[in-house]
Design a protein around this motif. Structure first.
Motif, PDB file in Angstrom:
ATOM      1  N   VAL A 185      29.543  59.630  57.733  1.00  0.00           N
ATOM      2  CA  VAL A 185      28.047  57.814  57.256  1.00  0.00           C
ATOM      3  C   VAL A 185      27.090  58.141  57.221  1.00  0.00           C
ATOM      4  O   VAL A 185      26.792  58.640  57.614  1.00  0.00           O
ATOM      5  CB  VAL A 185      28.511  56.674  58.172  1.00  0.00           C
ATOM      6  CG1 VAL A 185      27.881  55.545  58.414  1.00  0.00           C
ATOM      7  CG2 VAL A 185      29.755  56.941  59.984  1.00  0.00           C
ATOM      8  N   THR A 186      27.219  57.496  55.792  1.00  0.00           N
ATOM      9  CA  THR A 186      25.787  57.661  55.206  1.00  0.00           C
ATOM     10  C   THR A 186      24.864  55.965  55.247  1.00  0.00           C
ATOM     11  O   THR A 186      25.088  55.565  54.716  1.00  0.00           O
ATOM     12  CB  THR A 186      25.515  58.657  54.068  1.00  0.00           C
ATOM     13  OG1 THR A 186      26.295  59.684  54.367  1.00  0.00           O
ATOM     14  CG2 THR A 186      24.336  58.637  53.109  1.00  0.00           C
ATOM     15  N   THR A 229      21.527  54.713  53.362  1.00  0.00           N
ATOM     16  CA  THR A 229      20.900  55.497  52.153  1.00  0.00           C
ATOM     17  C   THR A 229      19.386  53.881  52.058  1.00  0.00           C
ATOM     18  O   THR A 229      19.782  52.595  52.375  1.00  0.00           O
ATOM     19  CB  THR A 229      21.146  55.774  50.954  1.00  0.00           C
ATOM     20  OG1 THR A 229      21.599  54.168  50.212  1.00  0.00           O
ATOM     21  CG2 THR A 229      22.211  56.720  50.616  1.00  0.00           C
ATOM     22  N   GLU A 240      22.124  51.144  50.824  1.00  0.00           N
ATOM     23  CA  GLU A 240      23.890  50.803  51.495  1.00  0.00           C
ATOM     24  C   GLU A 240      24.383  52.090  52.658  1.00  0.00           C
ATOM     25  O   GLU A 240      23.387  52.979  52.876  1.00  0.00           O
ATOM     26  CB  GLU A 240      24.093  52.212  50.328  1.00  0.00           C
ATOM     27  CG  GLU A 240      23.740  51.329  48.947  1.00  0.00           C
ATOM     28  CD  GLU A 240      24.888  52.231  47.674  1.00  0.00           C
ATOM     29  OE1 GLU A 240      24.412  51.052  46.382  1.00  0.00           O
ATOM     30  OE2 GLU A 240      24.725  53.033  47.557  1.00  0.00           O
ATOM     31  N   VAL A 241      24.853  51.660  53.471  1.00  0.00           N
ATOM     32  CA  VAL A 241      26.260  51.741  54.335  1.00  0.00           C
ATOM     33  C   VAL A 241      27.355  52.472  53.947  1.00  0.00           C
ATOM     34  O   VAL A 241      27.622  51.461  53.517  1.00  0.00           O
ATOM     35  CB  VAL A 241      25.709  50.963  55.707  1.00  0.00           C
ATOM     36  CG1 VAL A 241      26.532  51.686  57.175  1.00  0.00           C
ATOM     37  CG2 VAL A 241      24.776  50.666  56.321  1.00  0.00           C
ATOM     38  N   GLY A 242      27.533  54.004  53.918  1.00  0.00           N
ATOM     39  CA  GLY A 242      28.674  54.124  53.591  1.00  0.00           C
ATOM     40  C   GLY A 242      29.718  54.522  54.170  1.00  0.00           C
ATOM     41  O   GLY A 242      28.771  55.846  54.764  1.00  0.00           O
ATOM     42  N   ASP A 243      30.759  55.058  54.062  1.00  0.00           N
ATOM     43  CA  ASP A 243      31.629  55.696  54.788  1.00  0.00           C
ATOM     44  C   ASP A 243      32.633  56.713  54.127  1.00  0.00           C
ATOM     45  O   ASP A 243      33.023  55.957  52.689  1.00  0.00           O
ATOM     46  CB  ASP A 243      32.200  55.727  56.148  1.00  0.00           C
ATOM     47  CG  ASP A 243      33.343  54.735  56.221  1.00  0.00           C
ATOM     48  OD1 ASP A 243      32.820  53.664  56.296  1.00  0.00           O
ATOM     49  OD2 ASP A 243      34.340  54.318  55.406  1.00  0.00           O
ATOM     50  N   ASP A 244      32.900  57.906  54.581  1.00  0.00           N
ATOM     51  CA  ASP A 244      33.726  58.485  53.878  1.00  0.00           C
ATOM     52  C   ASP A 244      35.488  58.046  54.729  1.00  0.00           C
ATOM     53  O   ASP A 244      36.324  59.039  54.815  1.00  0.00           O
ATOM     54  CB  ASP A 244      34.115  59.569  54.256  1.00  0.00           C
ATOM     55  CG  ASP A 244      33.577  60.619  54.703  1.00  0.00           C
ATOM     56  OD1 ASP A 244      34.026  59.699  56.258  1.00  0.00           O
ATOM     57  OD2 ASP A 244      33.793  62.095  54.981  1.00  0.00           O
ATOM     58  N   SER A 280      35.674  49.063  49.087  1.00  0.00           N
ATOM     59  CA  SER A 280      36.531  49.497  49.814  1.00  0.00           C
ATOM     60  C   SER A 280      37.978  49.099  49.334  1.00  0.00           C
ATOM     61  O   SER A 280      37.718  48.499  48.537  1.00  0.00           O
ATOM     62  CB  SER A 280      36.459  48.983  50.985  1.00  0.00           C
ATOM     63  OG  SER A 280      36.757  50.267  51.851  1.00  0.00           O
ATOM     64  N   THR A 322      34.696  53.492  52.613  1.00  0.00           N
ATOM     65  CA  THR A 322      33.798  51.661  52.567  1.00  0.00           C
ATOM     66  C   THR A 322      31.598  52.391  52.193  1.00  0.00           C
ATOM     67  O   THR A 322      31.788  53.287  52.879  1.00  0.00           O
ATOM     68  CB  THR A 322      33.359  51.015  53.815  1.00  0.00           C
ATOM     69  OG1 THR A 322      35.617  50.969  53.762  1.00  0.00           O
ATOM     70  CG2 THR A 322      33.748  49.818  53.298  1.00  0.00           C
ATOM     71  N   THR A 323      31.605  51.531  51.211  1.00  0.00           N
ATOM     72  CA  THR A 323      30.530  51.649  51.041  1.00  0.00           C
ATOM     73  C   THR A 323      29.309  50.080  51.026  1.00  0.00           C
ATOM     74  O   THR A 323      30.267  48.759  50.310  1.00  0.00           O
ATOM     75  CB  THR A 323      30.046  51.563  49.821  1.00  0.00           C
ATOM     76  OG1 THR A 323      30.349  53.262  49.856  1.00  0.00           O
ATOM     77  CG2 THR A 323      28.481  51.159  49.790  1.00  0.00           C
ATOM     78  N   ARG A 332      26.263  47.765  50.751  1.00  0.00           N
ATOM     79  CA  ARG A 332      25.599  47.462  49.773  1.00  0.00           C
ATOM     80  C   ARG A 332      24.605  46.139  49.786  1.00  0.00           C
ATOM     81  O   ARG A 332      25.317  44.778  50.030  1.00  0.00           O
ATOM     82  CB  ARG A 332      25.987  48.115  48.370  1.00  0.00           C
ATOM     83  CG  ARG A 332      24.688  47.977  46.975  1.00  0.00           C
ATOM     84  CD  ARG A 332      25.295  47.985  45.584  1.00  0.00           C
ATOM     85  NE  ARG A 332      23.694  48.390  44.818  1.00  0.00           N
ATOM     86  CZ  ARG A 332      23.438  47.462  44.642  1.00  0.00           C
ATOM     87  NH1 ARG A 332      23.648  46.449  44.765  1.00  0.00           N
ATOM     88  NH2 ARG A 332      22.151  48.248  43.744  1.00  0.00           N
TER      89      ARG A 332
END
Length: 373
Positions: free
Chosen positions: A307-308, A310, A321-325, A358, A364-365, A367
């Protein structure tokens, strides 16, 4: 050290680390139950923490599928052998659980149990719960060594339960202290102004038909007192902002949040943002709360590897932005489940815009864009 010894050490280490990693108490107890079943070669394992009356506040199992659990039915009550173990601090080791004088029955869909090992979870003289295993997969049933190792795991479960109790007590004390602070500030600052405002408004109402000039003067005072009371309330509300934002701003707060979550969750949590200018308080708080909610959703629901977070300034705005794979989802069908409605409400209240990108299987991101000014 043999391969078997190393495997056992890893299992015990995992249970210990679960306690020290500050995971939720339920996650810690589930780790301990699973470790106990694997370490002691049992087919089934369970852990019970008593609740009010004859209920269990927590009852966790390992070795039983979700389908089996649904077929078994409601949680067990504190009766029979399970109830007796919450009153007696001595362990119970049996070649056949049905030989115990307090054994009662089990539901039709319940697996058949034979050999049994149960130990209390103790904190001093207090029994906090019990952990028990059934159906040893190796011949010979449970041994004295098994009992000793299960005592060790029960001790770690006790640490987790005591820590949870202390945390709850600390949280309650913090809430009481904050409530008292607000009450003091309301009384000392706002209540007196509101009292003065009411008296002045009453005076203006009395003077309207007799002395319009004096009534207008009193109404001017009402407006001034109302403005001052509003400012006082705003100052108190600002005092309730997240403590993380009181220091260096949003970028530092989010970096600390990511670092904390990275330490206590299995998925990697990374902060890849840059320093940004300070935002107005309402926008900064909204961004921080939305980031927290997005991180919580990703870690709880998405099953991600990474989970990233930015954060950057771009074109007069701050972009978060909070994004995950993880597994992704359809935002049109899951807005309530994933808390998107509350995040969008926060974004609107801060004059910003929230987008959720998503698709099932594609991560999912979340933003958020809020204006700097």
């Amino acid at each position: 050290m043999t391969a078997c010894d190393r495997a056992e050490l890893r299992e015990v280490s995992e249970a210990v680390l679960a306690v020290t990693a500050r995971l939720s108490v339920r996650d810690v107890l589930q780790t301990i139950v699973a470790s106990a079943r694997r370490l002691l070669d049992a087919r089934y394992a369970a852990l019970g923490v008593p609740g009010p009356a004859d209920t269990f506040a927590e009852f966790l199992t390992d070795g039983i599928s979700d389908e089996q659990w649904r077929a078994i039915g409601p949680l067990p009550r504190r009766h029979g052998l399970l109830g007796a173990m919450l009153r007696d601090p001595e362990p119970v080791r049996l070649t056949d659980v049905r030989s115990h004088p307090r054994f009662g029955w089990w539901p039709a869909a319940h697996p058949e149990l034979t050999d049994f090992l149960g130990v209390p979870i103790l904190h001093g003289d207090e029994i906090l719960g019990s952990i028990f295993l059934a159906n040893k997969t190796r011949p010979g049933g449970f041994t004295a060594d098994d009992e000793e190792l299960l005592r060790l795991l029960a001790a770690h479960a006790a640490i987790a339960l005591v820590n949870a109790r202390l945390y709850e007590q600390s949280r309650e004390l913090s809430i009481v202290a904050e409530r008292n602070r607000i009450a003091r500030e309301l009384h000392d600052a706002v209540a007196q102004k509101l009292f003065s405002l009411r008296l002045t408004a009453d005076a203006a109402a009395t003077l309207v038909t007799r002395d319009a000039t004096r009534a207008l003067a009193e109404l001017d005072t009402v407006r001034r007192l109302a403005a001052e009371a509003t400012e006082e309330l705003r100052a108190i509300v600002v005092g309730l902002r997240p403590a993380e934002l009181a220091g260096d701003g949003l970028d530092v707060a989010l970096r600390k949040q990511a670092d904390l979550l990275d330490r206590v969750h299995a998925p990697a949590v990374r902060f890849a943002g840059a320093a940004v200018p300070r935002l107005p308080a309402v926008r900064e708080e909204a961004a921080f709360r939305i980031a927290q909610e997005a991180l919580h959703n990703a870690l709880r629901h998405a099953g991600p590897g990474v989970v990233t977070v930015t954060l950057r300034a771009a074109g007069g705005s701050v972009v978060l932005e909070v994004g995950d794979d993880g597994r992704g989802f359809d935002p049109r069908e899951a807005s309530r489940q994933f808390g998107l409605a509350s995040m969008r409400e926060r974004a609107r209240g801060a004059g910003g815009r929230l987008d959720v990108l998503s698709r099932p299987g594609e991560g999912t991101t979340v933003r958020l864009e809020v204006p700097l000014e």
